[in-house]
Motif scaffolding. Sequence first.
Motif, PDB file in Angstrom:
ATOM      1  N   LEU A   1     154.515 -53.247  -8.299  1.00  0.00           N
ATOM      2  CA  LEU A   1     153.170 -53.505  -8.801  1.00  0.00           C
ATOM      3  C   LEU A   1     152.703 -52.367  -9.705  1.00  0.00           C
ATOM      4  CD1 LEU A   1     151.472 -54.831  -5.550  1.00  0.00           C
ATOM      5  CD2 LEU A   1     152.674 -56.116  -7.299  1.00  0.00           C
ATOM      6  N   LEU A   2     152.143 -52.744 -10.849  1.00  0.00           N
ATOM      7  CA  LEU A   2     151.480 -51.782 -11.728  1.00  0.00           C
ATOM      8  C   LEU A   2     149.976 -51.812 -11.528  1.00  0.00           C
ATOM      9  CD1 LEU A   2     153.448 -52.255 -15.051  1.00  0.00           C
ATOM     10  CD2 LEU A   2     153.420 -50.231 -13.611  1.00  0.00           C
TER      11      LEU A   2
ATOM     12  N   LYS B   1     148.688 -42.153  -5.251  1.00  0.00           N
ATOM     13  CA  LYS B   1     147.664 -42.298  -6.284  1.00  0.00           C
ATOM     14  C   LYS B   1     146.739 -43.466  -5.961  1.00  0.00           C
ATOM     15  CE  LYS B   1     149.542 -38.998  -8.737  1.00  0.00           C
ATOM     16  NZ  LYS B   1     148.894 -37.692  -8.898  1.00  0.00           N
ATOM     17  N   ASP B   2     145.777 -43.699  -6.850  1.00  0.00           N
ATOM     18  CA  ASP B   2     144.818 -44.791  -6.651  1.00  0.00           C
ATOM     19  C   ASP B   2     145.519 -46.137  -6.565  1.00  0.00           C
ATOM     20  OD1 ASP B   2     142.721 -43.025  -6.642  1.00  0.00           O
ATOM     21  OD2 ASP B   2     142.206 -43.321  -8.753  1.00  0.00           O
ATOM     22  N   LEU B   3     146.551 -46.364  -7.397  1.00  0.00           N
ATOM     23  CA  LEU B   3     147.284 -47.625  -7.344  1.00  0.00           C
ATOM     24  C   LEU B   3     147.913 -47.832  -5.974  1.00  0.00           C
ATOM     25  CD1 LEU B   3     148.616 -50.155  -8.508  1.00  0.00           C
ATOM     26  CD2 LEU B   3     150.425 -48.696  -9.438  1.00  0.00           C
ATOM     27  N   ASP B   4     148.508 -46.771  -5.417  1.00  0.00           N
ATOM     28  CA  ASP B   4     149.124 -46.876  -4.091  1.00  0.00           C
ATOM     29  C   ASP B   4     148.091 -47.224  -3.029  1.00  0.00           C
ATOM     30  OD1 ASP B   4     151.957 -45.848  -4.700  1.00  0.00           O
ATOM     31  OD2 ASP B   4     150.695 -44.268  -5.505  1.00  0.00           O
TER      32      ASP B   4
ATOM     33  N   LYS C   1     144.147 -40.351   3.879  1.00  0.00           N
ATOM     34  CA  LYS C   1     143.709 -41.372   2.930  1.00  0.00           C
ATOM     35  C   LYS C   1     143.900 -42.798   3.438  1.00  0.00           C
ATOM     36  CE  LYS C   1     144.455 -38.538  -1.187  1.00  0.00           C
ATOM     37  NZ  LYS C   1     145.099 -38.448  -2.523  1.00  0.00           N
ATOM     38  N   THR C   2     144.465 -42.975   4.615  1.00  0.00           N
ATOM     39  CA  THR C   2     144.679 -44.306   5.170  1.00  0.00           C
ATOM     40  C   THR C   2     143.741 -44.561   6.339  1.00  0.00           C
ATOM     41  OG1 THR C   2     146.490 -43.433   6.542  1.00  0.00           O
ATOM     42  CG2 THR C   2     147.082 -44.409   4.416  1.00  0.00           C
ATOM     43  N   ALA C   3     143.659 -45.843   6.741  1.00  0.00           N
ATOM     44  CA  ALA C   3     142.689 -46.225   7.780  1.00  0.00           C
ATOM     45  C   ALA C   3     143.020 -45.598   9.119  1.00  0.00           C
ATOM     46  CB  ALA C   3     142.648 -47.753   7.901  1.00  0.00           C
ATOM     47  N   TYR C   4     144.303 -45.484   9.432  1.00  0.00           N
ATOM     48  CA  TYR C   4     144.706 -44.827  10.669  1.00  0.00           C
ATOM     49  C   TYR C   4     146.100 -44.245  10.464  1.00  0.00           C
ATOM     50  CZ  TYR C   4     146.148 -49.739  11.210  1.00  0.00           C
ATOM     51  OH  TYR C   4     146.620 -51.006  10.987  1.00  0.00           O
TER      52      TYR C   4
ATOM     53  N   PHE D   1     155.862 -49.954   3.247  1.00  0.00           N
ATOM     54  CA  PHE D   1     155.066 -49.565   2.087  1.00  0.00           C
ATOM     55  C   PHE D   1     155.719 -48.346   1.449  1.00  0.00           C
ATOM     56  CE2 PHE D   1     151.041 -47.152   0.749  1.00  0.00           C
ATOM     57  CZ  PHE D   1     151.141 -47.619  -0.549  1.00  0.00           C
ATOM     58  N   PHE D   2     156.278 -48.545   0.242  1.00  0.00           N
ATOM     59  CA  PHE D   2     157.045 -47.495  -0.414  1.00  0.00           C
ATOM     60  C   PHE D   2     156.137 -46.615  -1.268  1.00  0.00           C
ATOM     61  CE2 PHE D   2     160.464 -50.000   1.024  1.00  0.00           C
ATOM     62  CZ  PHE D   2     161.609 -49.218   0.972  1.00  0.00           C
ATOM     63  N   VAL D   3     156.236 -45.309  -1.012  1.00  0.00           N
ATOM     64  CA  VAL D   3     155.514 -44.301  -1.795  1.00  0.00           C
ATOM     65  C   VAL D   3     156.555 -43.439  -2.497  1.00  0.00           C
ATOM     66  CG1 VAL D   3     153.957 -42.327  -1.702  1.00  0.00           C
ATOM     67  CG2 VAL D   3     153.560 -44.304  -0.214  1.00  0.00           C
ATOM     68  N   ASP D   4     156.451 -43.311  -3.807  1.00  0.00           N
ATOM     69  CA  ASP D   4     157.379 -42.506  -4.592  1.00  0.00           C
ATOM     70  C   ASP D   4     157.036 -41.026  -4.415  1.00  0.00           C
ATOM     71  OD1 ASP D   4     158.950 -41.278  -6.519  1.00  0.00           O
ATOM     72  OD2 ASP D   4     158.707 -42.895  -7.969  1.00  0.00           O
ATOM     73  N   ALA D   5     157.963 -40.262  -3.847  1.00  0.00           N
ATOM     74  CA  ALA D   5     157.700 -38.844  -3.575  1.00  0.00           C
ATOM     75  C   ALA D   5     157.506 -38.043  -4.854  1.00  0.00           C
ATOM     76  CB  ALA D   5     158.841 -38.247  -2.762  1.00  0.00           C
TER      77      ALA D   5
END
Length: 445
Positions: free
Chosen positions: A239-240, A281-284, A325-328, A272-276
């Motif tokens: 996703l962009l 970022k806001d998109l994530d 930055k996450t709910a839990y 949920f993949f986060v690029d190290a």
Amino acid sequence: MSFFAKDTFHISLVGRTNTGKSTLYNRLVGKSFAIEGAEAHLTRDIRIHRVENMEFADCPGIEPLWFQKAKQFPVERELIDTVLSQSHLIIWVVDGRCGFMPEDMDIFNIFKRYKCPWIGVFNKMDHDRALLPEAGPRGTWLPVSSSHKLGLSELMDEIQALNDKRCVAEPQQMGEKQEAFKLVCIGRTNAGKSSFCNQALGFSRVQVSPEAHTTRDVIEFSWQLLNDRPMVLMDTAGLLMTDPSKYAKTKTLSVSVLQARRGIERSDLAFFFVDATVGLKDLDLHIYELIRTAYTTVIIVVNKWDAEDRVWKTQGEARETIHAKTAYPHHVLFHSTFAPFKKKLFQRLIESIILERNREIPTHEINAWLREFRDTSDFDPIHRVISLKYGTQKGTDPIRVYFFGKQSKKLTPPTLRQIKKTILRSFFKAFEIRYGPVFFSFRKQ
């Protein structure tokens, strides 16, 4: 490697690019799963969908060069070779408006070596369906217009007849089947989702390249990770942005976003993949909200952890940033596709998630925690705008809890979200919930 389930009739749609295979595939399975469009090579991976005891495979447009110069195209050749060798029936799709092209005959010479029954389809026959092109190989040929839904019943009759013959020759053992546990890989483009899927499966099932949006469909695989539970692993388009309307100029990308969102809604667990190398970022965070609001279990995979230019220096720093930055506090994995795949780690992880999603918490324990939470909570808006009397669990998979009490009419949505976040964090800590999710709502007493 196996593309199909053992107890199904395997049907593969083949042909050169832009003959309408994906449109025909959507008509046969009854839903718009494959992306349709006039762009060449729109389908890049093999998409499989099951209808009763039949599995339909939508193959990318075959280039004869893949087989003529196999050393230059090992991934493409292996992909087509594997799915055709496992097929019980091949549907050869030819553009009826153009007739037979030299590439069509090259494709026929490729799939006939598998000695598999085939049905020829002249697609895009919107008018004059009685005038069939000539000079083709002998066999069963049907005129079809997949876009106008013409000739589909005749094609399904032919498919069903061959399926019935197979069922008579190979009687299947009927029995109750356990529902598959579904996992989806989601994240920004080029975060390494497809590489992870190939690594988890043990072979190159989907295409991988540095190019953005190499994966466009939601591709499903049968993942043989647990012995006692069937599992489905889904790869999605990167996703962009999360709003499909912003992809208005490119229909393909807007459909990819919609399919990715549907994949989340159908899943039990989201990786949920986060690029190290990029960070959170806001998109994530927007992507994370899509997953969280679907009430699926979330495991955050920090991929490319072996990269020298990663944003975080230590795993502790990365966890602290993500949890803030996450709910839990979700479970965080640090992964690299260049390192050996940790199969036992994922087995233990998913077994624990399945057990937790089906956990039942006694009502008296919930209310004991609730009394303590009311007495010790220092979050002032809870006492001013909401009064919680008691709670009870209403379901599992995932855990569902209802709280009964009174709410002030002055309660605003931002305040309610903050209250829920505070309650969730306390609930997770009190009952040692490691993965989630927990669905809960406030009800009038």
